[in-house]
Design an enzyme around this catalytic site. Structure first.
Site, PDB file in Angstrom:
ATOM      1  N   HIS A  66     -47.387   2.096 -29.304  1.00  0.00           N
ATOM      2  CA  HIS A  66     -46.230   1.561 -30.040  1.00  0.00           C
ATOM      3  C   HIS A  66     -46.688   0.890 -31.343  1.00  0.00           C
ATOM      4  O   HIS A  66     -46.085   1.074 -32.392  1.00  0.00           O
ATOM      5  CB  HIS A  66     -45.517   0.552 -29.132  1.00  0.00           C
ATOM      6  CG  HIS A  66     -44.169   0.118 -29.624  1.00  0.00           C
ATOM      7  ND1 HIS A  66     -43.094   0.974 -29.696  1.00  0.00           N
ATOM      8  CD2 HIS A  66     -43.718  -1.087 -30.073  1.00  0.00           C
ATOM      9  CE1 HIS A  66     -42.032   0.314 -30.161  1.00  0.00           C
ATOM     10  NE2 HIS A  66     -42.383  -0.933 -30.387  1.00  0.00           N
TER      11      HIS A  66
ATOM     12  N   ASP B  44     -46.845   6.011 -27.584  1.00  0.00           N
ATOM     13  CA  ASP B  44     -45.939   4.886 -27.320  1.00  0.00           C
ATOM     14  C   ASP B  44     -45.518   4.866 -25.856  1.00  0.00           C
ATOM     15  O   ASP B  44     -44.882   5.793 -25.375  1.00  0.00           O
ATOM     16  CB  ASP B  44     -44.718   5.004 -28.234  1.00  0.00           C
ATOM     17  CG  ASP B  44     -43.925   3.706 -28.341  1.00  0.00           C
ATOM     18  OD1 ASP B  44     -43.966   2.913 -27.386  1.00  0.00           O
ATOM     19  OD2 ASP B  44     -43.278   3.487 -29.380  1.00  0.00           O
TER      20      ASP B  44
ATOM     21  N   SER C 182     -39.259   0.071 -34.371  1.00  0.00           N
ATOM     22  CA  SER C 182     -38.942  -0.503 -33.070  1.00  0.00           C
ATOM     23  C   SER C 182     -37.548  -1.129 -33.072  1.00  0.00           C
ATOM     24  O   SER C 182     -36.578  -0.418 -33.351  1.00  0.00           O
ATOM     25  CB  SER C 182     -40.033  -1.509 -32.687  1.00  0.00           C
ATOM     26  OG  SER C 182     -39.947  -1.838 -31.339  1.00  0.00           O
TER      27      SER C 182
END
EC number: 2.3.1.-
Lengths: 389, 389
Positions: free
Chosen positions: A368, A335, A173
């Protein structure tokens, strides 16, 4: 809920909950005078870091792990055997694991403006830090910092250790932004690049989605224009922001296993102001996290994330053409925050510039968050990629 | 932006912008005393409605269109040729179109607590309505109303017209809830059911996502606990809520065509409080919408949506087993608000109960919004489904 507990238990087991954990400790690094990309000076900058494994003689076995928005340098191991959980990627970092600490010296650094500034195991510099020049917390006088600044702090640490080559840089991320920035800015130093649940650019959609994390903080009267340190945190705003972060990082399938369905609630049908249990439990979950966090730090992390694009200039695609590292993008299929399409566009830009890039998706129901809790699904891929010449 | 303008132009052309529009007018319907599902009495209830085409002699050619959250009964045609745009599904409703007004009598009703209460072409009853008993707007004394209540108001109108059979009921998003509720509650009356970008239940994830639309309103001090009518709308909160609704209804691909990328902005790198142009333009877009809307109405629509599950009881799957209508689910592939998985789970529950259900996805780059702007992609499917015996 039953399924979620099973899942948690499995995760903890996989994470070595029942075995002896690798013991790790936090170290501090200080830069006396740090000049930001913006031209501002922060004096001093202090950050925490951890390392696992042993640095070899020619300092050629270093893997840098760059952390995500809500994370810290605690990527693996435990400080004490009694810790409730190990570092977030313990499933893939350790002796004999995908990122094998018998082979590699694995290093991880707390970012500037780290979210968890009140976690005793985090060392960071940001708006909650006391400015030695005034004796008061910086607050919003702290300069806007960027992913590029995070990378420069890490580089200063590596320089101080005499490390000038990275076998790999890997981050999830917001950590993927740092990893990509490393490979873009210092192409000669980075041999392998693994952006996990990542992207080389933030688009309008993601920038606005991130702004929605900042909004509840700025709307909380207790935020006081950022100058709340004498009065206490804007708890409601901070908690709400963290609740949104949790939801945005979780695919509905996983979310619905964790929080109760609306039909379990009767009050919301009778009272327009009554809340659903799902909302209340999410807020309670966020409130626990808020204890370690600072509202202004969240604003600065949001901004650093919003501003990210490879090379930090006007053309991220062109910046990627500087990358020399072998690259492996690992987005999560579900995600909804940094969509696989963003990783795909990043891969396409690199391939268009003649780069060698691999791409694989992390499957799972957590979206995610699969970049953290589902990382074992791509452990072999990571291991093979690291071991390849 | 260029692409978006091209797209808009194409949409307007497809929508008959350059040809003569079907002229329509708003009618009013009143119920003297309406008892909600909750046991509360609203006296009177007034709603607006529109109809296109001609009711046949045995009143067997009626298609009911139920509208989405931000919509109204203005599903097709124009009030005057000079109107900027026709009703939202004008591309599929009209003479010779998929929902052929040469054949069908197409009817659409403003919901209770309609968002666009200050639109002169909307007639609704909700918290902004003056309560005849007090001479003041209801505010939060207005009872929580449900999708079931919306359906009961529509049924009262149909009863008053002597219509007791629907050739079909079709609705998008929140309109799909009403359509499904019609077929669940009055199975003998509904012959065909088409939920577009829809679902038979709201789960924890969606309920929380919806709560995030309510939050900025409730946090705005100008909301005054819902009692703002003497002082004016909580404009900041309402605008923010509408901005979130716009974003949540649009897939990133479309959103990024509409709003500028972050790298076009310099100020956010210098100033932590500076906004991105994408955010400012989205808020400006939302502010235009806010002029027609009422903050409390948004809260009540959020609640009605959160509470929805087929049959409004504890078991939506079981409730679906009562449906007699031939059913066609039409989710949008890129929908990140009411995910295609929700439509699929609804279809599975109906098939498990032995129902005949068709399923097709609306392709496109606009996500949830493709249920409106991309509806022509499934026009033929809708037409064939309606014409089948």
């Amino acid at each position: 809920m039953k399924l979620f507990r099973t899942f948690l238990l499995l995760t903890l087991m996989l994470a070595g909950w029942h075995s002896q954990a690798m013991l790790v400790s936090k170290q501090a690094f200080e830069i006396e005078r740090f000049t930001t990309e913006n031209g501002a000076v922060i004096s001093p900058v202090k950050v925490g870091w951890e390392a696992y494994g042993k640095l070899n003689e020619d300092k050629s076995n270093v893997i840098l792990i760059t952390h995500f928005f809500s994370g810290s340098s605690h990527a693996a191991g435990k400080y004490q055997q009694s810790d409730a959980a190990p570092g977030y990627w313990d499933a893939i970092i350790g002796p004999g694991k995908a990122i094998d600490t018998n082979k590699y010296y694995v290093l991880s650094v707390d970012t500037l403006v780290n979210a968890n500034v009140f976690d005793p195991n985090v060392i960071t510099t940001g708006p909650a830090t006391v400015n030695p020049a005034t004796g008061k917390p910086y607050g919003l006088s702290f300069p806007v910092v960027t992913i590029g600044d995070f990378v420069e702090v890490q580089k200063a640490l590596l320089d101080s250790l005499g490390i000038n080559k990275l076998h790999a840089v890997i981050g999830g991320s917001m950590g993927s932004f740092q990893a990509i920035e490393w490979a873009t800015r210092y192409p000669q130093r980075v041999e392998r690049l693994i952006p996990v649940i990542g992207t080389a650019y933030i688009d309008a959609w993601a920038a606005v989605r991130l702004e929605r994390w900042a909004y509840p903080i700025k709307q909380d009267p207790a935020w006081r224009g950022g100058d709340y340190y004498q009065h206490g945190q804007p708890e409601q705003g901070l908690t709400t922001a963290l609740a949104y972060i949790i939801q945005d990082a979780v695919y509905p399938t996983g979310f619905n296993m964790r929080y109760p369905a609306p039909e379990t609630d009767k009050a919301p049908h009778r009272d327009i102001l009554a809340s659903f249990s799902a909302w209340e439990q999410l807020m309670a979950h966020a409130k626990l996290r808020a204890k370690m966090q600072d509202a202004n730090h969240i604003l600065y992390l949001v901004r650093a994330s919003q501003l990210y694009r490879a090379g930090m200039g006007d053309n991220w695609q062109q910046a990627l053409s500087r990358v020399q590292a072998k690259t492996l993008f690992l987005p999560a299929t579900g995600d909804q925050l940094l969509l696989p399409e963003m990783a795909q566009a990043s891969v396409e830009a690199m391939r268009a510039a003649g780069k060698q890039v691999e791409y694989a998706e992390i499957p799972g129901i957590w979206g995610h968050l699969d970049g953290v809790v589902g990382i074992t699904a791509v452990a072999d891929h990571i291991q093979n990629f690291l071991d390849k010449e």
